[in-house]
Every structure is written in C-alpha cells, then in structure tokens.
Scaffold this motif. Structure first.
Motif, mmCIF file in Angstrom:
data_model
loop_
_atom_site.group_PDB
_atom_site.id
_atom_site.type_symbol
_atom_site.label_atom_id
_atom_site.label_comp_id
_atom_site.label_asym_id
_atom_site.label_seq_id
_atom_site.Cartn_x
_atom_site.Cartn_y
_atom_site.Cartn_z
ATOM 1 N N ILE A 11 0.830 -1.208 0.000
ATOM 2 C CA ILE A 11 0.000 0.000 0.000
ATOM 3 C C ILE A 11 0.863 1.256 0.000
ATOM 4 O O ILE A 11 0.560 2.245 -0.683
ATOM 5 C CB ILE A 11 -0.961 -0.021 1.205
ATOM 6 N N GLU A 12 1.968 1.225 0.729
ATOM 7 C CA GLU A 12 2.849 2.397 0.774
ATOM 8 C C GLU A 12 3.565 2.630 -0.555
ATOM 9 O O GLU A 12 4.102 3.715 -0.793
ATOM 10 C CB GLU A 12 3.856 2.252 1.913
ATOM 11 N N ALA A 13 3.572 1.611 -1.423
ATOM 12 C CA ALA A 13 4.207 1.758 -2.745
ATOM 13 C C ALA A 13 3.218 2.177 -3.825
ATOM 14 O O ALA A 13 3.624 2.442 -4.962
ATOM 15 C CB ALA A 13 4.865 0.437 -3.146
ATOM 16 N N ILE A 59 -9.354 -9.839 2.385
ATOM 17 C CA ILE A 59 -7.976 -9.424 2.086
ATOM 18 C C ILE A 59 -7.614 -8.082 2.711
ATOM 19 O O ILE A 59 -6.478 -7.876 3.144
ATOM 20 C CB ILE A 59 -7.718 -9.381 0.565
ATOM 21 N N PHE A 60 -8.554 -7.127 2.717
ATOM 22 C CA PHE A 60 -8.325 -5.804 3.296
ATOM 23 C C PHE A 60 -9.497 -5.456 4.202
ATOM 24 O O PHE A 60 -10.636 -5.826 3.924
ATOM 25 C CB PHE A 60 -8.216 -4.723 2.211
ATOM 26 N N GLY A 61 -9.194 -4.696 5.265
ATOM 27 C CA GLY A 61 -10.238 -4.217 6.150
ATOM 28 C C GLY A 61 -10.282 -2.705 6.186
ATOM 29 O O GLY A 61 -9.739 -2.025 5.310
ATOM 30 N N ASP A 62 -10.899 -2.177 7.230
ATOM 31 C CA ASP A 62 -11.145 -0.734 7.287
ATOM 32 C C ASP A 62 -9.861 0.082 7.349
ATOM 33 O O ASP A 62 -9.733 1.112 6.678
ATOM 34 C CB ASP A 62 -12.065 -0.400 8.461
ATOM 35 N N ILE A 63 -8.873 -0.360 8.132
ATOM 36 C CA ILE A 63 -7.648 0.432 8.298
ATOM 37 C C ILE A 63 -6.867 0.505 6.992
ATOM 38 O O ILE A 63 -6.413 1.586 6.570
ATOM 39 C CB ILE A 63 -6.782 -0.138 9.431
ATOM 40 N N LEU A 64 -6.708 -0.628 6.324
ATOM 41 C CA LEU A 64 -5.950 -0.636 5.076
ATOM 42 C C LEU A 64 -6.662 0.166 3.992
ATOM 43 O O LEU A 64 -6.026 0.910 3.229
ATOM 44 C CB LEU A 64 -5.701 -2.076 4.610
ATOM 45 N N CYS A 65 -7.986 0.046 3.936
ATOM 46 C CA CYS A 65 -8.730 0.822 2.936
ATOM 47 C C CYS A 65 -8.664 2.316 3.231
ATOM 48 O O CYS A 65 -8.565 3.132 2.307
ATOM 49 C CB CYS A 65 -10.176 0.342 2.866
ATOM 50 N N ALA A 66 -8.699 2.674 4.514
ATOM 51 C CA ALA A 66 -8.580 4.088 4.880
ATOM 52 C C ALA A 66 -7.217 4.639 4.467
ATOM 53 O O ALA A 66 -7.108 5.783 3.996
ATOM 54 C CB ALA A 66 -8.790 4.263 6.381
ATOM 55 N N ARG A 67 -6.170 3.824 4.617
ATOM 56 C CA ARG A 67 -4.827 4.275 4.216
ATOM 57 C C ARG A 67 -4.737 4.433 2.699
ATOM 58 O O ARG A 67 -4.140 5.402 2.200
ATOM 59 C CB ARG A 67 -3.772 3.291 4.710
ATOM 60 N N MET A 68 -5.336 3.506 1.960
ATOM 61 C CA MET A 68 -5.338 3.622 0.502
ATOM 62 C C MET A 68 -6.075 4.881 0.064
ATOM 63 O O MET A 68 -5.628 5.587 -0.851
ATOM 64 C CB MET A 68 -5.977 2.377 -0.110
ATOM 65 N N LYS A 93 -6.376 7.595 1.790
ATOM 66 C CA LYS A 93 -5.525 8.725 2.168
ATOM 67 C C LYS A 93 -4.408 8.936 1.150
ATOM 68 O O LYS A 93 -4.009 10.075 0.876
ATOM 69 C CB LYS A 93 -4.926 8.469 3.552
ATOM 70 N N ARG A 94 -3.911 7.864 0.551
ATOM 71 C CA ARG A 94 -2.816 7.953 -0.425
ATOM 72 C C ARG A 94 -3.323 8.321 -1.825
ATOM 73 O O ARG A 94 -2.514 8.460 -2.747
ATOM 74 C CB ARG A 94 -2.053 6.632 -0.482
ATOM 75 N N GLY A 95 -4.621 8.454 -1.994
ATOM 76 C CA GLY A 95 -5.146 8.857 -3.299
ATOM 77 C C GLY A 95 -5.320 7.728 -4.277
ATOM 78 O O GLY A 95 -5.398 7.958 -5.495
ATOM 79 N N VAL A 96 -5.388 6.483 -3.775
ATOM 80 C CA VAL A 96 -5.655 5.339 -4.649
ATOM 81 C C VAL A 96 -7.079 5.469 -5.191
ATOM 82 O O VAL A 96 -8.010 5.789 -4.451
ATOM 83 C CB VAL A 96 -5.474 4.021 -3.869
ATOM 84 N N ALA A 97 -7.247 5.230 -6.478
ATOM 85 C CA ALA A 97 -8.552 5.449 -7.111
ATOM 86 C C ALA A 97 -9.580 4.414 -6.687
ATOM 87 O O ALA A 97 -10.778 4.713 -6.626
ATOM 88 C CB ALA A 97 -8.406 5.441 -8.630
ATOM 89 N N GLY A 98 -9.142 3.197 -6.392
ATOM 90 C CA GLY A 98 -10.091 2.166 -6.001
ATOM 91 C C GLY A 98 -9.415 0.830 -5.827
ATOM 92 O O GLY A 98 -8.220 0.658 -6.121
#
Length: 234
Positions: free
Chosen positions: A78-80, A99-108, A110-115
């Motif tokens: 996610i950081e990459a 595979i992903f939960g609330d924290i990881l999706c919130a970080r994505m 925040k990083r501007g991942v489109a989806g």
C-alpha cells in the motif's frame, strides 16, 4: 505509469459494456473480471492504471498475523501505491478470508488510490464503506486474509477474476464490473470507444422514435448512410 487527465476524463464517459464490445472486435474476449462487483450501490465509474497484488493459498508457517509486519506485506504494498492507481488483487476467488479491512482501505484512500478491485472479499464491511474507498469485490467475510491466503508480492503479472493483468494495464470499472484495456491498445481503444458511444446514443434515439431493430442494430447500408448524414449535420 500515470495516465494523462484527458484519457481519464474520456474513459469516465465510456461504459464498460462499450469497452468489451470494442475489445471483442479486436479479438480480446477475456477482459471482464469475474466476481468483482461494486460493494456500494451508486459508485462512480473509475479509471486508472493497475497496481497488482498477489495472494497464494495459505501455508501455516507463512500466513500468520506476524507476517503483516514483514517487508513483503500488504502494508508495504500500500505504501508503494502511486496516486491514481487502481489496486488489483489476485485473491484466487477465496470468499472466506477478507484481504483488506477498514484500516488498510482508509490508508489507501488517504494515499489517493482510485479504487480496489478483487475477485475475493473484504472484511470490516462498515469500516470499509466508511473509508470512502471505491471497492469492487465478491462480498465480505469476517476472517482475516491469513485464514486462507498468503500474500507474496506486488507489481507482477497476476490473474484476477480469470483475467491476466499486467502492471500498468488500464482498468475501467463501473456498475457492470471491471474491464481491462491492455496498455498497448489504449489509444486506439479510446478513439474507437468514443465513436461507438456516439453511434449507440444515436441508435437509442432511433429506437425511441419507433424504428425497428432489423437493419438498425446492427446497421445495414441504408442506416449507415442515415447515420453519416446525421454526423455531417452535427
């Protein structure tokens, strides 16, 4: 690879249904990711280059909560992720490990991942929805990823929903699901899709005024001539 804004804006006006038709004409039949449907009703169409992640079947000595702190982890991936990318996750269609939960999706988010798009499932459903990250998947499950999967890497060729995805291939995702556009075909697909959308919009107006389908869709020579005349006047 960063997509230029003009391409993004154009593809946001093109339905995935139209894109599958264009790609079919080019001989590409297997471009729709099975099992990846919108998690939230009304999600807007998104466009972006693929950032790939891959899981394999769980092995007990590798798939542990401690592995989440490993250099090879979903957290590191996610950081990459660059801004504007779409995370495409090969979850092998597993539906009993999120595979992903609330924290990881919130970080994505925040990083501007489109989806996020996957042939698997997410967990912490309420939190994932609250994160605001657009997600296409097969549903939700409470167990964590390590209950059924082992994460092994990112930015490599994967299979997701039965489709081969190469990093930086372009994805367009809407209410009908996710469609892959091979990066090398992007420009010609975009050009043809714009014309196809105009053509189909005209056909709809013809249907609305009572024109029967035979000869209209697909068009015979007479209809092609009428459409050409319509284009000349517009």
């Amino acid at each position: 690879m960063a997509l230029d804004q003009t391409t993004i804006d154009t593809l946001k006006t093109i339905t995935t249904a139209t894109l599958t038709t264009i790609l079919l004409k080019k001989g590409l039949r297997n471009v729709w990711l099975r099992g990846a449907m919108p998690l939230r009703k009304g999600q807007e169409r998104i466009v972006g280059p693929a950032f790939t992640l891959r899981f394999v079947p769980a092995r007990e000595d590798l798939a542990t909560p401690a592995s989440w702190g490993s250099p090879i982890s979903t957290r590191a991936a996610i950081e990459a992720m660059p801004e504007g990318c779409i995370a495409v996750v090969d979850s092998m269609g597993v539906r009993d490990a999120g595979i992903f939960g609330d924290i990881l999706c919130a970080r994505m988010q925040k990083r501007g991942v489109a989806g996020l798009v996957t042939d698997g499932v997410v967990r912490d459903l309420d939190g994932v929805l609250a994160s605001g990250l657009p997600v296409w998947c097969s549903g939700a499950a409470a167990p964590p990823s390590v209950a059924g999967l082992t994460f092994v890497g990112w930015q490599e060729t994967i299979g997701c929903g039965g489709v081969c995805i190469v990093p930086d291939d372009v994805l367009v995702i809407d209410a009908d699901g996710a469609v892959l556009i091979p990066q090398a075909l992007l420009d010609e697909v975009v050009g043809e899709a714009v014309e196809q959308e105009k053509l189909e919009a005209w056909i709809v107006t013809e249907v609305e005024r009572g024109v029967p389908l035979p000869g209209l869709y697909p068009m015979n020579d007479e209809t092609k001539a009428r459409y050409a005349k319509f284009k000349e006047g517009n």
